[in-house]
Design a protein around this motif. Structure first.
Motif, mmCIF file in Angstrom:
data_model
loop_
_atom_site.group_PDB
_atom_site.id
_atom_site.type_symbol
_atom_site.label_atom_id
_atom_site.label_comp_id
_atom_site.label_asym_id
_atom_site.label_seq_id
_atom_site.Cartn_x
_atom_site.Cartn_y
_atom_site.Cartn_z
ATOM 1 N N TRP A 89 -0.183 5.342 -7.317
ATOM 2 C CA TRP A 89 -0.917 5.918 -6.197
ATOM 3 C C TRP A 89 -0.844 4.904 -5.062
ATOM 4 C CZ3 TRP A 89 -6.514 8.239 -6.819
ATOM 5 C CH2 TRP A 89 -6.766 9.083 -5.734
ATOM 6 N N GLY A 92 -4.186 6.696 0.393
ATOM 7 C CA GLY A 92 -4.832 7.977 0.611
ATOM 8 C C GLY A 92 -5.900 7.884 1.672
ATOM 9 N N GLU A 114 4.446 16.773 1.622
ATOM 10 C CA GLU A 114 5.692 16.127 2.039
ATOM 11 C C GLU A 114 6.344 15.438 0.854
ATOM 12 O OE1 GLU A 114 8.428 15.916 3.513
ATOM 13 O OE2 GLU A 114 7.706 15.482 5.545
ATOM 14 N N PHE A 127 8.312 9.141 -1.882
ATOM 15 C CA PHE A 127 6.906 9.355 -1.559
ATOM 16 C C PHE A 127 6.593 10.848 -1.613
ATOM 17 C CE2 PHE A 127 7.904 5.294 0.340
ATOM 18 C CZ PHE A 127 6.776 4.531 0.079
ATOM 19 N N THR A 129 3.355 13.391 -0.812
ATOM 20 C CA THR A 129 2.031 13.530 -0.223
ATOM 21 C C THR A 129 1.389 14.811 -0.728
ATOM 22 O OG1 THR A 129 2.735 12.377 1.785
ATOM 23 C CG2 THR A 129 0.737 13.701 1.938
ATOM 24 N N GLU A 131 -2.125 17.145 -0.489
ATOM 25 C CA GLU A 131 -3.327 17.430 0.289
ATOM 26 C C GLU A 131 -4.320 18.179 -0.600
ATOM 27 O OE1 GLU A 131 -1.405 19.826 3.133
ATOM 28 O OE2 GLU A 131 -0.414 18.151 4.174
ATOM 29 N N ARG A 145 -6.208 13.205 1.385
ATOM 30 C CA ARG A 145 -4.750 13.044 1.354
ATOM 31 C C ARG A 145 -4.415 12.018 0.287
ATOM 32 N NH1 ARG A 145 -3.687 9.840 5.321
ATOM 33 N NH2 ARG A 145 -2.884 8.167 4.009
ATOM 34 N N GLN A 146 -3.510 12.349 -0.604
ATOM 35 C CA GLN A 146 -3.100 11.447 -1.680
ATOM 36 C C GLN A 146 -1.614 11.130 -1.515
ATOM 37 O OE1 GLN A 146 -3.656 13.133 -5.552
ATOM 38 N NE2 GLN A 146 -2.864 11.360 -6.646
ATOM 39 N N ASP A 147 -1.282 9.840 -1.454
ATOM 40 C CA ASP A 147 0.109 9.397 -1.317
ATOM 41 C C ASP A 147 0.563 8.799 -2.637
ATOM 42 O OD1 ASP A 147 -0.026 10.043 1.431
ATOM 43 O OD2 ASP A 147 -0.887 8.083 1.882
ATOM 44 N N SER A 236 -10.070 5.352 4.304
ATOM 45 C CA SER A 236 -8.640 5.375 3.989
ATOM 46 C C SER A 236 -8.260 4.083 3.297
ATOM 47 C CB SER A 236 -7.785 5.565 5.250
ATOM 48 O OG SER A 236 -7.893 4.444 6.108
ATOM 49 N N ARG A 238 -4.729 1.739 1.314
ATOM 50 C CA ARG A 238 -3.296 1.585 1.058
ATOM 51 C C ARG A 238 -3.103 0.491 0.029
ATOM 52 N NH1 ARG A 238 1.177 -0.903 5.215
ATOM 53 N NH2 ARG A 238 3.038 -0.484 3.945
#
Length: 281
Positions: A89, A92, A114, A127, A129, A131, A145-147, A236, A238
């Motif tokens: 992960w 987000g 994405e 990557f 993405t 939602e 939002r999850q990346d 948020s 990272r």
């Protein structure tokens, strides 16, 4: 190297959706607070549940025989079948519209937003993405939002990152195997890097068990809430580098304009996760 991945096939997953529901139970609230050493809160019907408890709701449930060798569900299904062995992960963002309350039935609508492939310092990266819209009886309560990042096995950055600074407000955390196991259980996360030491070190080549990204994010958010006196309206984060169970780490915070800047780091180590919290006026 990008010819290893059929990006057109993977991008066909964009727009794919799924729904899942779950009830915020009093026992889940108690276990969540106990696992993260949060102040005991009322778990009576209608009481506000701790922020980010929705990450423990309606996890993907598959038979054990349908999991891969890493403990994740087999590739495909809702998430695209990215043919890279390591999944994490990466980051987000959350917007909190109101508290989720004990006893409520929560609906999560998820959508693939994405899919992108890049060349990173450590090799090929993909990557994805996702939602999420979390609602209760049609009322939106959390937007997320999850990346997710997939990468090649092995390969470490050649540059040594700078040690993280100390925050104005710090809190020490001991990432014991018990803590990591309990958080995995709360989120029904079968990824073996978090609880299976021989697998994490012998197969994936890590120096120890890996500290969950979502758990770090949850700790940082509650660190911000303790400083600000209430849950942020937006948050948020990272992930920048991993943390392991072989050393304690700290939650750090400094005021930053209208919000708070936060990060995790082990002593003498680089920033592991960076985050930002904001409150509406």
């Amino acid at each position: 190297m990008t010819d290893q991945i059929d990006i057109a096939h993977l991008r066909s997953w964009i727009g794919r959706e799924e729904e899942a529901t779950d009830v915020v139970g009093a026992e889940l609230v108690r276990r969540f607070a106990a696992t993260l050493d949060l102040e005991p809160a009322s778990a009576g019907p209608g009481s506000p549940a701790p922020a980010l408890i929705h990450l423990c709701l309606a996890p993907p449930v598959v038979p054990t025989c349908a999991t891969g060798p890493d403990g994740h569900p087999a590739r495909g299904g809702f998430l695209p079948p990215v043919p890279l062995p390591r999944r994490m992960w990466a980051g987000g963002a959350f917007t909190f519209h109101r508290d989720i309350r004990v006893g409520e039935r929560v609906l999560r609508r998820s959508r693939i937003g994405e899919v992108a492939v890049k060349e990173g310092r450590t090799g090929l990266l993909c990557f994805v993405t996702v939602e999420h819209r979390i609602s209760v009886e049609g009322e939106l309560v959390v937007t997320e939002r999850q990346d997710i990042v997939y990468r090649d096995a092995g390969g470490a950055p050649s540059a040594v990152p700078e040690p993280a600074p100390a925050g104005e407000v710090r809190k020490h955390v001991a990432p014991t195997p018990l803590l990591l196991f309990r958080y995995s259980a709360l989120t029904f996360n079968g990824h073996r890097i978090h609880y299976d030491h021989p697998y994490a070190t012998g197969v994936e080549g890590y120096p120890g068990l890996v500290v969950h990204g979502p758990m770090q994010a949850t700790m940082l958010l509650h660190h911000a809430a303790a400083i600000g006196g209430r849950t942020p309206s937006r948050f948020s984060f990272r992930s920048l580098s991993p943390l392991f169970d072989d050393a304690d780490f700290t939650l750090n915070a400094v005021e930053d304009g209208e919000g708070i800047r936060l990060w995790t780091a082990r002593e003498g180590g680089p920033v592991a996760m960076s985050a930002q919290a904001w409150w509406q006026a």
